[in-house]
Scaffold this active site. Structure first.
Site, PDB file in Angstrom:
ATOM      1  N   ASP A 132       0.861  -1.186   0.000  1.00 27.70           N
ATOM      2  CA  ASP A 132       0.000   0.000   0.000  1.00 27.70           C
ATOM      3  C   ASP A 132       0.905   1.247   0.000  1.00 27.70           C
ATOM      4  O   ASP A 132       2.075   1.160  -0.290  1.00 27.70           O
ATOM      5  CB  ASP A 132      -0.909  -0.056   1.246  1.00 27.70           C
ATOM      6  N   CYS A 187     -17.105 -10.635 -13.914  1.00 25.34           N
ATOM      7  CA  CYS A 187     -18.349 -10.568 -13.128  1.00 25.34           C
ATOM      8  C   CYS A 187     -19.572 -10.996 -13.930  1.00 25.34           C
ATOM      9  O   CYS A 187     -20.641 -11.224 -13.343  1.00 25.34           O
ATOM     10  CB  CYS A 187     -18.577  -9.140 -12.644  1.00 25.34           C
ATOM     11  N   CYS A 190     -23.602  -9.928 -13.278  1.00 22.27           N
ATOM     12  CA  CYS A 190     -23.820  -9.534 -11.876  1.00 22.27           C
ATOM     13  C   CYS A 190     -23.554  -8.037 -11.699  1.00 22.27           C
ATOM     14  O   CYS A 190     -22.668  -7.484 -12.325  1.00 22.27           O
ATOM     15  CB  CYS A 190     -22.894 -10.337 -10.959  1.00 22.27           C
ATOM     16  N   CYS A 193     -22.858  -5.417  -6.252  1.00 20.30           N
ATOM     17  CA  CYS A 193     -22.112  -4.410  -5.497  1.00 20.30           C
ATOM     18  C   CYS A 193     -22.551  -3.003  -5.892  1.00 20.30           C
ATOM     19  O   CYS A 193     -22.702  -2.132  -5.047  1.00 20.30           O
ATOM     20  CB  CYS A 193     -20.610  -4.582  -5.714  1.00 20.30           C
ATOM     21  N   CYS A 213     -17.559   7.541  -1.274  1.00 24.28           N
ATOM     22  CA  CYS A 213     -17.309   6.210  -0.684  1.00 24.28           C
ATOM     23  C   CYS A 213     -17.104   6.321   0.826  1.00 24.28           C
ATOM     24  O   CYS A 213     -16.293   7.111   1.311  1.00 24.28           O
ATOM     25  CB  CYS A 213     -16.090   5.578  -1.354  1.00 24.28           C
ATOM     26  N   CYS A 240     -15.706   0.432   5.074  1.00 27.83           N
ATOM     27  CA  CYS A 240     -16.993  -0.132   4.657  1.00 27.83           C
ATOM     28  C   CYS A 240     -16.728  -1.414   3.866  1.00 27.83           C
ATOM     29  O   CYS A 240     -15.772  -1.490   3.097  1.00 27.83           O
ATOM     30  CB  CYS A 240     -17.718   0.886   3.780  1.00 27.83           C
ATOM     31  N   CYS A 243     -19.744  -3.533  -0.493  1.00 29.66           N
ATOM     32  CA  CYS A 243     -19.592  -4.021  -1.866  1.00 29.66           C
ATOM     33  C   CYS A 243     -18.796  -5.331  -1.921  1.00 29.66           C
ATOM     34  O   CYS A 243     -18.737  -5.979  -2.972  1.00 29.66           O
ATOM     35  CB  CYS A 243     -18.994  -2.950  -2.777  1.00 29.66           C
ATOM     36  N   CYS A 247     -20.712  -9.772  -2.544  1.00 28.38           N
ATOM     37  CA  CYS A 247     -20.104 -10.384  -3.736  1.00 28.38           C
ATOM     38  C   CYS A 247     -20.142 -11.915  -3.665  1.00 28.38           C
ATOM     39  O   CYS A 247     -19.635 -12.510  -2.713  1.00 28.38           O
ATOM     40  CB  CYS A 247     -18.667  -9.906  -3.871  1.00 28.38           C
TER      41      CYS A 247
END
Ligand code: B12
Ligand code: SF4
Ligand code: SF4
Length: 378
Positions: A132, A187, A190, A193, A213, A240, A243, A247
């Site tokens: 990160d 995906c 779908c 999310c 967000c 959060c 999403c 899934c």
């Protein structure tokens, strides 16, 4: 070299990195275009580190000029916990933050892996490790190495394990044969999310507007939470997971093998709102959250979030401590959000406070009063 790659992957696995992949240090051209569009649309919100040195993110070699290969690694952080129930008292913490700070947990193992690679290569090597906090499109690099595929929620997903994993990298000066085999799964039709996001933060599939967000608003955002998004934050005091929770690829997750990332090592899946709102000094805050990801927004950010969540979950028990914050806290950010919360939780108690605070010395607090009064008279 193929033998060396197999040894590196084996060493990575025994150090706890579930999946390892190799990619070249060539520019991530397709993702660079998406990244540019994202920035230019304002989706980076106030994350200055995402807009400062934009020429670096899609160019691994520009991070270190001697880099010849990029080793990308996945760390499973999934842990089971009792179902969350706010009980009018608790705020919810995103799963990635239940244990200790992953940056601290992962770094020593990255260094250990780099040391093993040097031994296996049989020569001195240059190696730089990252997790990160670096201007690199980590998901794009990992996708190119075949570690996972992009979901419409912009997370990287592994077909068998889902998206509950962190990414880390080691850049080395060894020319390793790249995996470079993008996973063909997607995906499909779908869009769970996109539909489930409480604040409607997706501008479209694969595109997230950070300004909306909850993860951004409660962690990276240094200022006020916009009024129109406060209710949408719901029970989320830090980050959060909505999403990812919805899934279908996340049905098969299994518990992390990293003790540092388990809920018992850190704050766990929920925080007592009254307790958080009672933290009056930065020293107390550091003592409570040291070593966990929750130090990121500092006391002012976490108490701002706690005030919003207290109002959202109907935590009337927090009213006395919220009033204490309004009257005595040195941070206008905390005072203004506490005022908003009291106005929601107990309008009678809020009325005299608002009348007084309309003349407060701090412009942020006065502004909050005006907004609250505006809402009530509308
Ligand atoms: C800035 C940032 C954030 C911001 C912005 C998120 C975002 N989506 O950009 C905020 C604060 C909102 C955030 C939130 C979270 N983050 Co964050 N974040 C980052 C960071 C530092 C940079 C991300 C970035 O470069 N964004 C720029 C945009 C343009 O990139 P992108 O969203 O990945 O978009 C790509 C795709 O959309 C793709 N694309 C575009 N169009 C199309 C079309 C098709 C068909 C396809 C296939 C792909 C595609 O191209 C884009 C560029 O690669 C990375 C670490 C790093 N250095 O990479 C961690 C990182 C992405 N975050 C991470 C985590 C864990 C989270 C949270 C889950 C934390 C939480 N629970 O609260 C949430 C998830 C929210 C979400 N749905 O993404 C992990 C994700 C791991 C994973 N499995 O994907 C990372 C990789 C950190 C790490 N080292 O582990 N984060
Ligand atoms: S993390 Fe939450 S707020 Fe952010 S995009 Fe996902 S569901 Fe929406
Ligand atoms: S919820 Fe559906 S659309 Fe969203 S990432 Fe998962 S599979 Fe893709």
């Amino acid at each position: 070299m193929n033998n060396l790659v197999a040894q590196i992957k084996e060493a990575a696995r025994s150090l706890g990195f579930e999946v390892a992949g190799i990619t070249s240090v060539e520019p991530l051209a397709r993702d660079d275009a998406a990244f540019r569009h994202w920035r230019e649309s304002g989706f980076a919100a106030g994350m200055e580190y995402m807009t400062r040195r934009t020429e670096l993110h899609a160019h691994p070699k520009s991070l270190v000029p001697w880099a010849a290969s990029l080793i990308t690694l996945a760390i499973n952080y999934y842990a089971t916990a009792p179902d969350f129930d706010h009980e009018n008292r608790y705020g919810r913490v995103a799963r990635y933050a239940w244990g200790l700070d992953y940056h601290d947990a992962v770094k020593p193992r990255l260094h250990a892996l780099a040391a093993q690679i040097e031994k296996m290569a049989g020569r001195k090597i240059h190696a730089r490790s990252f997790v990160d906090a670096v201007p690199l499109l980590e998901r794009a690099a990992a996708a190119r190495a075949g570690i996972g595929f992009f979901g419409k929620n912009t997370n990287l997903l592994q077909p068998q394990r889902g998206s509950w994993f962190f990414l880390a990298e080691i850049l080395v000066d060894l020319e390793l044969p790249a995996d470079d085999r993008e996973i063909k799964i997607s995906c499909g039709s779908c869009r769970r999310c996109l539909d489930a996001c409480p604040t409607d933060a997706f501008a479209g599939p694969y595109e997230l507007d950070s300004r909306r967000c909850i993860s951004y608003l409660t962690i990276e955002n240094k200022g006020a939470i916009p009024h129109e998004l406060r209710e949408g934050i719901g029970e989320w005091i830090f980050g959060c997971d909505v999403c990812q929770d919805v899934c279908p690829f996340n049905r098969f997750s299994s518990d992390t093998a990293w003790p540092e990332l388990r809920p018992e090592a850190g704050v766990g899946h929920r925080l007592d709102l009254v307790e958080v709102l009672s933290i009056a000094t930065d020293e107390e805050f550091r003592a409570r959250f040291k070593g966990t990801p929750l130090t990121r927004p500092k006391r002012r950010g976490l108490l701002r979030n706690a005030a919003v969540v207290a109002a959202n979950v109907g935590c009337v028990e927090a009213v006395p401590v919220l009033i204490e914050r309004i009257n005595h806290d040195p941070e206008p950010l905390i005072r203004s959000h506490s005022l908003w919360a009291v106005a929601r939780l107990d309008a009678e108690k809020a009325a005299p406070l608002i009348n007084r605070l309309l003349r407060d010395a701090d412009p942020q607090v006065r502004e909050e009063c005006l907004l609250i009064v505006g809402r009530e008279t509308n």
